[in-house]
Enzyme design. Structure first.
Site, PDB file in Angstrom:
ATOM      1  N   HIS A  30       0.828  -1.211   0.000  1.00  0.00           N
ATOM      2  CA  HIS A  30       0.000   0.000   0.000  1.00  0.00           C
ATOM      3  C   HIS A  30       0.865   1.265   0.000  1.00  0.00           C
ATOM      4  CE1 HIS A  30      -4.142   0.918  -0.183  1.00  0.00           C
ATOM      5  NE2 HIS A  30      -4.398   1.187   1.083  1.00  0.00           N
TER       6      HIS A  30
ATOM      7  N   ASN B 173      -6.849   6.644   3.474  1.00  0.00           N
ATOM      8  CA  ASN B 173      -8.255   6.925   3.173  1.00  0.00           C
ATOM      9  C   ASN B 173      -8.630   8.400   3.260  1.00  0.00           C
ATOM     10  OD1 ASN B 173      -8.288   4.173   2.968  1.00  0.00           O
ATOM     11  ND2 ASN B 173      -9.771   3.827   4.592  1.00  0.00           N
TER      12      ASN B 173
ATOM     13  N   ASP C 260      -0.619   2.422  -5.386  1.00  0.00           N
ATOM     14  CA  ASP C 260      -0.678   0.974  -5.622  1.00  0.00           C
ATOM     15  C   ASP C 260      -1.980   0.614  -6.324  1.00  0.00           C
ATOM     16  OD1 ASP C 260      -1.875   1.747  -2.973  1.00  0.00           O
ATOM     17  OD2 ASP C 260      -2.517  -0.340  -3.004  1.00  0.00           O
TER      18      ASP C 260
ATOM     19  N   ASN D 147      -9.270   3.538  -2.120  1.00  0.00           N
ATOM     20  CA  ASN D 147      -9.804   4.506  -1.160  1.00  0.00           C
ATOM     21  C   ASN D 147      -9.015   5.814  -1.111  1.00  0.00           C
ATOM     22  OD1 ASN D 147     -11.999   2.966  -0.391  1.00  0.00           O
ATOM     23  ND2 ASN D 147     -10.864   1.907   1.221  1.00  0.00           N
TER      24      ASN D 147
END
Length: 193
Positions: free
Chosen positions: A24, A71, A96, A117
């Site tokens: 991530h 997020n 990613d 997100n």
């Protein structure tokens, strides 16, 4: 049509050592490599981001790493862009992407968030989707598998073998977009295997 004085290149990830070497956080790794190639160090903090300002390919560029967690990435990027009057069309997002095989790079513009997100946060806060995105493949764990665990997990031994090449290619893609524009960059990088 580009009208901003500055460009922003934002790598997405999560702050903290626990997340540093995870799939991530590949956006963070790419922009760190980009800064290094440009003889810059991301060592300042403003608007809940680590950042550096430099001149790259004859353009004034902010390289930023939002510290708001994935997020909520849109909030710190939007604050930066608002303060420096940078339009979303002059922002490159590096992130990613599970829909691409590990190491595959794909450049897109004016596309939806694709379930990511961090990208969703950016598009919602700006109210537009006209940014350029460098999508960096991290592969998908497979149907029914834990996708959160996959993106927050560390790189496998096979992934580590090609990680440096992947980061190098993605940071080159950022440079290419700055120098030659997004259409030319898409034509070059999206056709590579």
């Amino acid at each position: 049509m580009s009208c901003s004085k500055f460009k922003i290149i934002a790598g997405l990830g999560n702050p903290g050592k626990g997340y540093a070497q995870t799939r991530h956080n590949i956006g963070f790794l790419v922009v760190e490599a980009l800064a290094s190639k440009s003889h810059l160090t991301i060592d300042k903090t403003r608007f809940e981001s680590h950042y550096v300002k430099g001149r790259i390919k004859d353009q004034d560029v902010f390289i930023i790493k939002p510290l708001t967690y994935m997020n909520l990435s849109g909030f710190s990027i939007h604050r930066f862009a608002s303060y420096y009057k940078v339009g979303i069309e002059d922002i490159i997002i590096v992130h990613d992407d599970m829909d691409l095989a590990f190491g595959k790079i794909k450049i897109v513009k004016s596309r939806g968030h694709g379930g990511h997100n961090g990208v969703r946060s950016i598009l919602e806060v700006f109210g537009k989707k006209d940014c350029i995105r460098i999508r960096v493949g991290v592969g998908h764990p497979g149907s029914g598998k834990d996708v959160t665990g996959h993106v927050l997990g560390g790189f496998s031994p096979d992934e580590i073998k090609i990680l440096d090449h992947c980061i190098d290619t993605a940071s080159d893609a950022c440079l290419y977009v700055l120098e030659n524009g997004v259409t030319s960059a898409m034509n070059l990088f999206n056709t590579k295997s």
